[in-house]
Design an enzyme around this catalytic site. Sequence first.
Site, PDB file in Angstrom:
ATOM      1  N   VAL A   1     -83.878  55.097 -33.297  1.00 49.77           N
ATOM      2  CA  VAL A   1     -84.073  56.311 -34.270  1.00 49.77           C
ATOM      3  C   VAL A   1     -82.861  57.099 -34.333  1.00 49.77           C
ATOM      4  O   VAL A   1     -82.311  57.745 -33.243  1.00 49.77           O
ATOM      5  CB  VAL A   1     -85.390  57.040 -34.185  1.00 49.77           C
TER       6      VAL A   1
ATOM      7  N   THR B   1     -84.202  48.469 -41.055  1.00 49.70           N
ATOM      8  CA  THR B   1     -85.553  48.164 -40.215  1.00 49.70           C
ATOM      9  C   THR B   1     -85.848  49.580 -39.389  1.00 49.70           C
ATOM     10  O   THR B   1     -85.061  50.192 -38.733  1.00 49.70           O
ATOM     11  CB  THR B   1     -85.559  47.073 -39.144  1.00 49.70           C
TER      12      THR B   1
ATOM     13  N   GLY C   1    -133.025  42.342 -29.537  1.00 49.49           N
ATOM     14  CA  GLY C   1    -134.391  42.628 -29.774  1.00 49.49           C
ATOM     15  C   GLY C   1    -134.746  42.471 -31.211  1.00 49.49           C
ATOM     16  O   GLY C   1    -136.037  42.654 -31.553  1.00 49.49           O
TER      17      GLY C   1
ATOM     18  N   SER D   1    -124.048  36.642 -31.580  1.00 54.24           N
ATOM     19  CA  SER D   1    -122.966  36.164 -32.358  1.00 54.24           C
ATOM     20  C   SER D   1    -122.504  37.309 -32.958  1.00 54.24           C
ATOM     21  O   SER D   1    -122.572  36.943 -34.374  1.00 54.24           O
ATOM     22  CB  SER D   1    -123.028  34.720 -32.846  1.00 54.24           C
TER      23      SER D   1
END
Length: 634
Positions: free
Chosen positions: A33, A111, A471, A542
């Site tokens: 930077v 970039t 459950g 799942s």
Amino acid sequence: MSHSSDLIADDIEGYLKAHEHKGLLRFITCGSVDDGKSTLIGRLLFESKLLFEDQLAAIEADSKKYGTQGGEMDFALLVDGLAAEREQGITIDVAYRFFSTEKRKFIVADTPGHEQYTRNMVTGASTADAAILMVDARHGILTQTRRHSFLMSLMGMRHVVVAINKMDLVDYSKARFDQIVEEYRAFAKQLGLENITFIPMSALKGDNVIEHSAKMPWYHGTTLLGYLETVELDAEHLQRSPFRMPVQWVNRPNLDFRGFTGMVASGVVRPGDQIRVQPSGKTSTVSRIYTLDGDLEEAVAGQSITLLLEDEIDISRGDVISGVDEPAHTADQFETTLVWMHEAPLLPGRPYLMKLGTQTVSATVTDIKYQVNVNTLEHTASKQLDLNGIGICTLSLNRAVAFDAYKDNHDTGGFILIDRMTNNTVGAGMLHFALRRSQNIHMQHVDIDKQARALAKGQKPAVLWFTGLSGAGKSTIANLVEKKLFAHGQHTYLLDGDNVRHGLNRDLGFTDADRVENVRRVAETAKLMVDAGLIVMSAFISPFRSERQLARDLLEAGEFIEIFVDAPLDVVEARDPKGLYKKARRGELKNFTGIDSVYEAPEAPDVHLKTSEMDAEEAADAVIVALRERGMIS
């Protein structure tokens, strides 16, 4: 007025013709930077005299408002177009700019320098011929310099300029320049970067950017622009490589014309050349090279053409046409380098779509060998890749594809991964080589197949995939369904989540990565049982749609029935037959679905059972009715 318009039109036409046949160089700027990347590009744009008067006026105004040069022209503002960048004084996105000189056209990608924008840098480098790595002469080689150097080596960058910038702030010191060159050469040797050019410069003052600087008489090398105007283009290099043309589409306008259209990725092709089509391996001879402007005597890398062959052979989109002597390789398993580009992590075992050239196939990362720390280059063990993570992985495809190693050909060795559910691009990768097992392991023919086994049992094999929260009643309902089917004379098997974790999956925990692998193993097991002619009940939480889709894709159409056992969280917590929710609420169970791990409910299940509104017996009967409606049982 008309005469003036004609003159302007003539000027534009003349300008376009003058630039039409120039070579095009794509390059990136990278580095830490505030090393001066945007300032450098701004100066190149300014010096190329391609800016309009209103742009210059706007930049002069912005220089006073946002600039960091004491009111002088701030060239960086020509590039930092995002408001957030101007306010922060940094680049956070890839900014593409065009400019031209008498010798060449250029597209430059500015970039970002921050680690969290690694994917942006990779995106910019993926199409670049060369890279300019900016180094602040005051600070020398920094962590971000090393990071971007690693990424350049990863992307196979053939031409690298190390632009040692801000020499005006170190009194144009030759000793400082030589010190940085020596330090960088030692580091670059570790990465295999060899073709490196070092240029001392000042982007702000213009030293050694366009013209040689009188302030550095000790430097006798090229200017930056001189380098950019003469460095070899990738297109020129690719013309010396073996011929490759991925087929984009089959051109069949009438019964008398059948050609194969695509862009030449590398090499040269001429009428009379023998070719090989991969992955089939079939051969033929080129009879014509057709274009809208007429037939060609030869076509080179970068040209879009239609090939006509002397023989009628089966070729489809995604196939690769190669020279017969040096054809592309074929395989379905690879070692790769993968850069992860999405907020949701990469989990081994999860299926994605892979786009390689014009080929699109189903792909799964089977293993992450290690992750590379882009700051230290250290190799660390990892079960997943997070955003901007880079890993060496093994990749498995659902069929063989034509490819080259990325180091040999970027077009036929570079790929992207696409999320099957959202169509988002989530990863970019480079193929290294095919794994030996992809060549040594083949499907063995058997005489007794699935149809024969199912016929002997008098039933249609299938997987009844019960999914829902813990459950919700999955195991209870699946057990009742199996009892009813067994009483009806069907051949069945029940795969239950808890039972499987006592054996086949006893080595797996409950992290997202382990849940993906848990479901993958169960799906493969269920597939084998379907092949045996059985009706399989699979009762697993799942939680992820992707893995349920994986299980469905393993089977033929109609063999996978998704059954959503739906109960609200407050209902299953009230039931809590195993006391798991209480433990999860107390923090004694980590990664518990519904509490601190997500459950992705089916969007369009084949059977929807709301167990807060029906008992288990009624739910099981509803499944049996659904099977009868599908003709699976009488």
